[in-house]
Design a protein around this motif. Structure first.
Motif, PDB file in Angstrom:
ATOM      1  N   ALA A 296      30.423 -41.868  15.233  1.00  0.00           N
ATOM      2  CA  ALA A 296      31.644 -41.537  14.497  1.00  0.00           C
ATOM      3  C   ALA A 296      31.874 -40.037  14.395  1.00  0.00           C
ATOM      4  N   GLY A 297      30.871 -39.220  14.844  1.00  0.00           N
ATOM      5  CA  GLY A 297      31.034 -37.772  14.803  1.00  0.00           C
ATOM      6  C   GLY A 297      29.893 -37.086  14.081  1.00  0.00           C
ATOM      7  N   PRO A 298      29.921 -35.758  13.999  1.00  0.00           N
ATOM      8  CA  PRO A 298      28.874 -35.011  13.301  1.00  0.00           C
ATOM      9  C   PRO A 298      28.971 -35.212  11.781  1.00  0.00           C
ATOM     10  N   LEU A 299      27.841 -35.103  11.111  1.00  0.00           N
ATOM     11  CA  LEU A 299      27.772 -35.193   9.648  1.00  0.00           C
ATOM     12  C   LEU A 299      28.432 -36.463   9.124  1.00  0.00           C
ATOM     13  N   THR A 300      28.164 -37.589   9.780  1.00  0.00           N
ATOM     14  CA  THR A 300      28.808 -38.840   9.368  1.00  0.00           C
ATOM     15  C   THR A 300      27.856 -39.791   8.648  1.00  0.00           C
ATOM     16  N   TYR A 301      26.584 -39.423   8.501  1.00  0.00           N
ATOM     17  CA  TYR A 301      25.721 -40.068   7.521  1.00  0.00           C
ATOM     18  C   TYR A 301      25.144 -38.956   6.658  1.00  0.00           C
ATOM     19  N   THR A 302      25.358 -39.018   5.368  1.00  0.00           N
ATOM     20  CA  THR A 302      24.989 -37.889   4.516  1.00  0.00           C
ATOM     21  C   THR A 302      24.337 -38.361   3.224  1.00  0.00           C
ATOM     22  N   LEU A 303      23.412 -37.537   2.729  1.00  0.00           N
ATOM     23  CA  LEU A 303      22.764 -37.784   1.448  1.00  0.00           C
ATOM     24  C   LEU A 303      22.662 -36.451   0.719  1.00  0.00           C
ATOM     25  N   ALA A 304      23.363 -36.339  -0.401  1.00  0.00           N
ATOM     26  CA  ALA A 304      23.412 -35.083  -1.167  1.00  0.00           C
ATOM     27  C   ALA A 304      22.732 -35.271  -2.511  1.00  0.00           C
ATOM     28  N   THR A 305      22.003 -34.245  -2.922  1.00  0.00           N
ATOM     29  CA  THR A 305      21.417 -34.198  -4.264  1.00  0.00           C
ATOM     30  C   THR A 305      22.085 -33.059  -5.025  1.00  0.00           C
ATOM     31  N   VAL A 306      22.561 -33.364  -6.215  1.00  0.00           N
ATOM     32  CA  VAL A 306      23.265 -32.387  -7.041  1.00  0.00           C
ATOM     33  C   VAL A 306      22.501 -32.208  -8.354  1.00  0.00           C
ATOM     34  N   ARG A 307      22.259 -30.963  -8.733  1.00  0.00           N
ATOM     35  CA  ARG A 307      21.662 -30.640 -10.034  1.00  0.00           C
ATOM     36  C   ARG A 307      22.774 -30.114 -10.939  1.00  0.00           C
ATOM     37  N   TYR A 308      22.730 -30.536 -12.206  1.00  0.00           N
ATOM     38  CA  TYR A 308      23.743 -30.145 -13.168  1.00  0.00           C
ATOM     39  C   TYR A 308      23.160 -29.179 -14.203  1.00  0.00           C
TER      40      TYR A 308
ATOM     41  N   GLU B 127      36.964 -28.904  -9.132  1.00  0.00           N
ATOM     42  CA  GLU B 127      35.505 -28.787  -9.253  1.00  0.00           C
ATOM     43  C   GLU B 127      34.808 -29.780  -8.327  1.00  0.00           C
ATOM     44  N   SER B 128      35.325 -31.001  -8.246  1.00  0.00           N
ATOM     45  CA  SER B 128      34.751 -31.999  -7.339  1.00  0.00           C
ATOM     46  C   SER B 128      34.918 -31.579  -5.881  1.00  0.00           C
ATOM     47  N   LEU B 129      36.078 -30.997  -5.566  1.00  0.00           N
ATOM     48  CA  LEU B 129      36.297 -30.469  -4.217  1.00  0.00           C
ATOM     49  C   LEU B 129      35.256 -29.405  -3.893  1.00  0.00           C
ATOM     50  N   ARG B 130      35.008 -28.498  -4.815  1.00  0.00           N
ATOM     51  CA  ARG B 130      34.052 -27.419  -4.576  1.00  0.00           C
ATOM     52  C   ARG B 130      32.645 -27.970  -4.332  1.00  0.00           C
ATOM     53  N   THR B 131      32.248 -28.974  -5.088  1.00  0.00           N
ATOM     54  CA  THR B 131      30.934 -29.577  -4.882  1.00  0.00           C
ATOM     55  C   THR B 131      30.850 -30.224  -3.502  1.00  0.00           C
ATOM     56  N   ALA B 132      31.906 -30.918  -3.097  1.00  0.00           N
ATOM     57  CA  ALA B 132      31.914 -31.544  -1.768  1.00  0.00           C
ATOM     58  C   ALA B 132      31.855 -30.497  -0.665  1.00  0.00           C
ATOM     59  N   LEU B 133      32.605 -29.412  -0.810  1.00  0.00           N
ATOM     60  CA  LEU B 133      32.580 -28.351   0.200  1.00  0.00           C
ATOM     61  C   LEU B 133      31.201 -27.684   0.257  1.00  0.00           C
ATOM     62  N   ALA B 134      30.550 -27.551  -0.905  1.00  0.00           N
ATOM     63  CA  ALA B 134      29.198 -26.998  -0.913  1.00  0.00           C
ATOM     64  C   ALA B 134      28.221 -27.930  -0.213  1.00  0.00           C
ATOM     65  N   ALA B 135      28.405 -29.235  -0.381  1.00  0.00           N
ATOM     66  CA  ALA B 135      27.554 -30.196   0.316  1.00  0.00           C
ATOM     67  C   ALA B 135      27.739 -30.093   1.828  1.00  0.00           C
ATOM     68  N   ILE B 136      28.967 -29.907   2.271  1.00  0.00           N
ATOM     69  CA  ILE B 136      29.230 -29.719   3.700  1.00  0.00           C
ATOM     70  C   ILE B 136      28.525 -28.469   4.208  1.00  0.00           C
ATOM     71  N   GLU B 137      28.613 -27.384   3.435  1.00  0.00           N
ATOM     72  CA  GLU B 137      27.950 -26.136   3.819  1.00  0.00           C
ATOM     73  C   GLU B 137      26.434 -26.313   3.858  1.00  0.00           C
ATOM     74  N   SER B 138      25.878 -27.027   2.913  1.00  0.00           N
ATOM     75  CA  SER B 138      24.443 -27.282   2.902  1.00  0.00           C
ATOM     76  C   SER B 138      24.019 -28.106   4.108  1.00  0.00           C
ATOM     77  N   ALA B 139      24.779 -29.148   4.420  1.00  0.00           N
ATOM     78  CA  ALA B 139      24.450 -29.977   5.581  1.00  0.00           C
ATOM     79  C   ALA B 139      24.541 -29.181   6.873  1.00  0.00           C
ATOM     80  N   ARG B 140      25.499 -28.287   6.952  1.00  0.00           N
ATOM     81  CA  ARG B 140      25.685 -27.485   8.168  1.00  0.00           C
ATOM     82  C   ARG B 140      24.584 -26.445   8.352  1.00  0.00           C
ATOM     83  N   THR B 141      24.129 -25.844   7.247  1.00  0.00           N
ATOM     84  CA  THR B 141      23.197 -24.720   7.341  1.00  0.00           C
ATOM     85  C   THR B 141      21.753 -25.083   7.012  1.00  0.00           C
TER      86      THR B 141
END
Length: 334
Positions: A208-220, A309-323
């Motif tokens: 389905a493409g790059p980064l199409t199975y993902t697992l993110a951990t978020v600390r609050y 805020e939810s958008l920012r967290t999702a974009l940060a997850a994308i950046e983490s997965a990429r880097t």
């Protein structure tokens, strides 16, 4: 809004989610779909004809009709411009998630909403699933004690309904971490009630493409954690599956379901007819809450700042997965 309380709606976009919205309007008495606009020939006609609305060419034409509400159901790269134009025209705006494709766009939308007379709410529909809402209400009441961990998993195959396949284009959709995962990030923030401060995400590619199975951990900020799993890499034959759990110091809540559809009718002739749980549950409740807020003068059911805020967290997850790096949200700029 007319003296009798009727709200008129202009629907911008005529894809799958727009059809779900149009169906859900029927659960809100005193709401009338006036017009539908979509740049793809024939798409707006299908929804407009079903609900007795007019077909118009674009947002400007919707605004010219004097509709009270603009419902934005376009790809996310078109959200910012449409939301800002409709807000500046004095209309109430319901914008599908994510609020925008980028944080720069989100900041511009937030600025427009601050000075606009109309309401802006964002379609974070997971908040309106009866199971999700009940679990959140129980957690908020202290039923499970202090929430320490939340998990939210949505797995499916690459959605095939987007016009010209725009969902498969990560530059437009953001891939599953933004299109799908933003539900989990928003729900976790809503339940935990504390800002996200750190994100780490692992991801794999698939057919389905790059980064199409993902697992993110978020600390609050309050030291709770969330695990957000999303996938477009699962077999199409498996369908859509959701699993969720809230764990507190005094107990745990869990729920799941195996399909978006709640039932099916197999008639003697013709195609099978599926009963759409989304259209009959979550979206009906979401839209009803928004229309009630428009009549009452607010506040918006899902404030734009929370959606950003939810958008920012999702974009940060994308950046983490990429880097491969953990993203510190207290300092990171998208």
């Amino acid at each position: 809004m007319r003296a009798d309380g009727e709200l008129t709606v202009g629907l911008l976009g005529a894809g799958m989610i727009a059809g779900v919205h149009a169906h859900a309007y029927r659960g809100s008495p005193g709401v009338r779909l006036v017009a539908v606009a979509d740049p793809v020939p024939g798409k707006a006609e299908r929804i407009a004809g079903r609900y007795g609305a007019t077909v118009v060419p674009d947002l400007g034409a919707l605004l010219d009709l004097g509709v009270d509400v603009v419902d934005i159901c376009t790809p996310p790269t078109a959200h910012a411009g449409a939301a800002i134009e409709a807000l500046q025209a004095g209309r109430h705006v319901l914008c599908e998630k994510p609020i925008t494709r980028t944080m720069d766009e989100a900041r511009r939308v937030l600025a427009a909403a601050e000075v606009a007379p109309g309401l802006l709410s964002v379609g974070q529909v997971a908040r309106y699933g009866p199971d999700h809402r009940l679990a959140r209400d129980l957690a908020a009441s202290g039923e499970v004690g202090l929430v320490r961990m939340l998990s939210h998993s949505t797995t499916t195959s690459l959605p095939g309904w987007s016009e010209a396949g725009w969902l498969a284009d990560a530059a437009t959709s953001g891939g599953p971490l933004l299109d799908q995962g933003v539900h989990g990030f928003d729900y976790a923030r809503w339940v935990i009630g504390s800002p996200a401060v750190r994100v780490h995400c692992m991801a794999s590619g698939s057919g389905a493409g790059p980064l199409t199975y993902t697992l993110a951990t978020v600390r609050y900020e309050n030291d709770a954690i969330a695990h957000i799993e999303c996938s477009w890499a699962h077999p199409a034959s498996r369908g859509f599956r959701l699993r969720a759990e809230i764990i507190g110091t005094e107990g745990r809540l869990s729920w799941d379901y195996d399909h978006m559809m709640g039932g099916v009718l197999h008639a003697r002739e013709g195609d099978a007819e599926w009963w759409d749980v989304l259209g009959d549950r979550e979206f009906t409740l979401e839209l009803s809450a928004f229309f009630d807020a428009c009549r009452d003068g607010g506040p918006p059911p899902v404030p734009a700042a929370e959606a950003a805020e939810s958008l920012r967290t999702a974009l940060a997850a994308i950046e983490s997965a990429r880097t491969g790096r953990t993203i510190d949200l207290t300092t990171w700029e998208a």
